[in-house]
Design a protein around this motif. Sequence first.
Motif, mmCIF file in Angstrom:
data_model
loop_
_atom_site.group_PDB
_atom_site.id
_atom_site.type_symbol
_atom_site.label_atom_id
_atom_site.label_comp_id
_atom_site.label_asym_id
_atom_site.label_seq_id
_atom_site.Cartn_x
_atom_site.Cartn_y
_atom_site.Cartn_z
ATOM 1 N N ARG A 109 0.862 -1.182 0.000
ATOM 2 C CA ARG A 109 0.000 0.000 0.000
ATOM 3 C C ARG A 109 0.894 1.225 0.000
ATOM 4 O O ARG A 109 2.113 1.114 0.176
ATOM 5 C CB ARG A 109 -0.941 0.006 1.196
ATOM 6 N N ASP A 110 0.297 2.383 -0.207
ATOM 7 C CA ASP A 110 1.084 3.621 -0.169
ATOM 8 C C ASP A 110 1.675 3.807 1.231
ATOM 9 O O ASP A 110 1.047 3.460 2.222
ATOM 10 C CB ASP A 110 0.194 4.842 -0.460
ATOM 11 N N LEU A 111 2.858 4.375 1.296
ATOM 12 C CA LEU A 111 3.455 4.748 2.582
ATOM 13 C C LEU A 111 3.831 6.225 2.533
ATOM 14 O O LEU A 111 4.589 6.609 1.651
ATOM 15 C CB LEU A 111 4.710 3.918 2.876
ATOM 16 N N PRO A 112 3.338 7.091 3.412
ATOM 17 C CA PRO A 112 2.282 6.774 4.359
ATOM 18 C C PRO A 112 0.960 6.485 3.635
ATOM 19 O O PRO A 112 0.739 6.987 2.526
ATOM 20 C CB PRO A 112 2.193 8.026 5.229
ATOM 21 N N PRO A 113 0.069 5.732 4.283
ATOM 22 C CA PRO A 113 -1.165 5.316 3.611
ATOM 23 C C PRO A 113 -2.204 6.421 3.489
ATOM 24 O O PRO A 113 -3.143 6.300 2.709
ATOM 25 C CB PRO A 113 -1.684 4.177 4.495
ATOM 26 N N THR A 114 -2.050 7.497 4.267
ATOM 27 C CA THR A 114 -2.925 8.684 4.121
ATOM 28 C C THR A 114 -2.031 9.901 4.298
ATOM 29 O O THR A 114 -0.872 9.763 4.683
ATOM 30 C CB THR A 114 -3.988 8.730 5.259
ATOM 31 N N ASP A 115 -2.603 11.100 4.039
ATOM 32 C CA ASP A 115 -1.852 12.317 4.393
ATOM 33 C C ASP A 115 -1.768 12.365 5.917
ATOM 34 O O ASP A 115 -2.784 12.222 6.593
ATOM 35 C CB ASP A 115 -2.602 13.569 3.889
ATOM 36 N N ARG A 116 -0.563 12.559 6.450
ATOM 37 C CA ARG A 116 -0.367 12.469 7.909
ATOM 38 C C ARG A 116 0.284 13.719 8.452
ATOM 39 O O ARG A 116 1.084 14.344 7.755
ATOM 40 C CB ARG A 116 0.621 11.343 8.215
ATOM 41 N N GLY A 143 1.422 11.802 13.404
ATOM 42 C CA GLY A 143 1.074 10.489 12.840
ATOM 43 C C GLY A 143 -0.398 10.339 12.539
ATOM 44 O O GLY A 143 -0.799 9.361 11.899
ATOM 45 N N ALA A 144 -1.232 11.309 12.964
ATOM 46 C CA ALA A 144 -2.671 11.194 12.701
ATOM 47 C C ALA A 144 -2.972 11.601 11.260
ATOM 48 O O ALA A 144 -2.263 12.414 10.672
ATOM 49 C CB ALA A 144 -3.426 12.084 13.664
ATOM 50 N N SER A 145 -4.053 11.045 10.698
ATOM 51 C CA SER A 145 -4.481 11.413 9.338
ATOM 52 C C SER A 145 -5.025 12.839 9.365
ATOM 53 O O SER A 145 -5.754 13.216 10.293
ATOM 54 C CB SER A 145 -5.577 10.461 8.862
ATOM 55 N N VAL A 146 -4.672 13.580 8.338
ATOM 56 C CA VAL A 146 -5.099 14.982 8.266
ATOM 57 C C VAL A 146 -6.602 15.020 7.949
ATOM 58 O O VAL A 146 -7.055 14.354 7.005
ATOM 59 C CB VAL A 146 -4.289 15.728 7.178
ATOM 60 N N PRO A 147 -7.406 15.754 8.726
ATOM 61 C CA PRO A 147 -8.857 15.784 8.493
ATOM 62 C C PRO A 147 -9.200 16.391 7.136
ATOM 63 O O PRO A 147 -8.442 17.224 6.622
ATOM 64 C CB PRO A 147 -9.386 16.681 9.614
ATOM 65 N N GLY A 148 -10.329 15.959 6.589
ATOM 66 C CA GLY A 148 -10.821 16.552 5.344
ATOM 67 C C GLY A 148 -10.977 18.046 5.519
ATOM 68 O O GLY A 148 -11.311 18.512 6.606
ATOM 69 N N GLY A 149 -10.714 18.780 4.473
ATOM 70 C CA GLY A 149 -10.863 20.237 4.514
ATOM 71 C C GLY A 149 -9.592 20.952 4.927
ATOM 72 O O GLY A 149 -9.365 22.100 4.553
ATOM 73 N N ALA A 150 -8.733 20.280 5.715
ATOM 74 C CA ALA A 150 -7.485 20.931 6.167
ATOM 75 C C ALA A 150 -6.404 20.747 5.105
ATOM 76 O O ALA A 150 -6.379 19.742 4.400
ATOM 77 C CB ALA A 150 -7.026 20.325 7.475
ATOM 78 N N ASN A 151 -5.520 21.737 4.982
ATOM 79 C CA ASN A 151 -4.398 21.579 4.040
ATOM 80 C C ASN A 151 -3.059 22.013 4.643
ATOM 81 O O ASN A 151 -2.070 22.163 3.939
ATOM 82 C CB ASN A 151 -4.673 22.305 2.722
#
Length: 403
Positions: A41-48, A95-103
């Motif tokens: 899978r992608d690493l990191p698996p989400t935007d973190r 290490g947390a996934s960045v919430p939707g809407g945030a950039n």
Amino acid sequence: MIATKEALKIILANVRALKAVRNPLDKVLGCCLAEDIWADRDLPPTDRSAMDGYAVRAKDLAESPCELRLVGEVAAGSAKCPKVTAGTCVRILTGASVPGGANAVVKVEETTERDDFVKFLSITKVGANICIQGETVTKGRVVLCKGTVLNAAQIGLCASVGKVAVKVYGRPGVTVLCTGRELREAGVKVEPHQLRNSNGPALRAALENAGISRIGHQIVPDDPRIIAEKMKAAAAKYNVIILTGGVSVGKYDFVPEAVRQIGATVRFHGVAMKPGKPQLYATLSGNRHIFGLPGNPLSVLTGFGELVLPAIRRLSGLDAKSCHVTLKLPLVRSVSSKANRAAFVLGKLIGSGKGLRVRPVESCGSADLVAGAQADGVVLVPKNVRRIAAGELVEFTPWRSIP
Ligand code: AMP
Ligand code: MG
């Protein structure tokens, strides 16, 4: 008599990598990978988030200082993520996934929080403190290639792409038979005409250094029938048999005779090198190999480094080109040789990194293990070369790993 390079060629033409096996990650340190490892899978698996702080919309911070309403929190491992909308922010931990809407993420040190409002002391840029999904590696990409000798970081990487076990080449079992009726193990009484067995412990250590864990070791008397018997028994259990002593042309040198007795094919006997001239290499069916090294301690260590270790590396899965490791290093002092064959002179490493150099170590001959203990390996003085001057580059075979 053949040259050392020719002897190495013959060995590598006869040795094949052992069968690959699938082993759990806690059993593969130092093993050679027999498969490519790819990212599942992608690493990191989400935007973190790379920091502890607040997830924001960068444009909300255009004016500094400004205040945003705190609407929630997301920590590493949180699956649920509150959305960031205009005028709001979310507390975020590393290490947390960045919430939707945030950039962007603003570091906690650049803020003050009070009564569900966060005051930001500086502006921020889009993407600040965010590790983008797949920026380390994208799904499907190879992260480790077949042939890699696994270290700690690489084993960690295997785990991070979901592997609990990987395919590695098997590692050979090796036994050492020290021939000589004069030999006694350290710890028992020695008479003046007797000698302590130093080759056994030295070879065992050199094998452990090469990542071998299945090691046998015993003293064998100078008797062709017993040597043959011990070899036969060893050949049923081990991939490699190393004999020390008894390989030359003396009255009590019975190794060549015993090797023939058990039906092994002698590939060479005699190598144009000093020390180590009477060296013998023979093969048995089923990728089994016999090395006969002359008994003097420095002949044993030199023969092991130049010829036996490359065979062990090849059996362990390394490709032939990586099996004999040498360094080109400048000499600190000149070396000379009167031999009419390649000479391997003891050398000690001096300095580090790009400043690494080698200083020749004087010895009283191939029995001089006191000099051997001062050395880190050997310098090659090629055949027909009488002297190599200080400052010139020489080929150095290390006996230990170089940091
Ligand atoms: P050889 O090759 O049997 O003629 O032995 C050459 C020299 O090495 C002799 O002086 C032996 O006593 C010595 N030697 C042989 N085997 C060992 C050993 N295992 N440890 C230390 N010295 C040895
Ligand atoms: Mg002997």
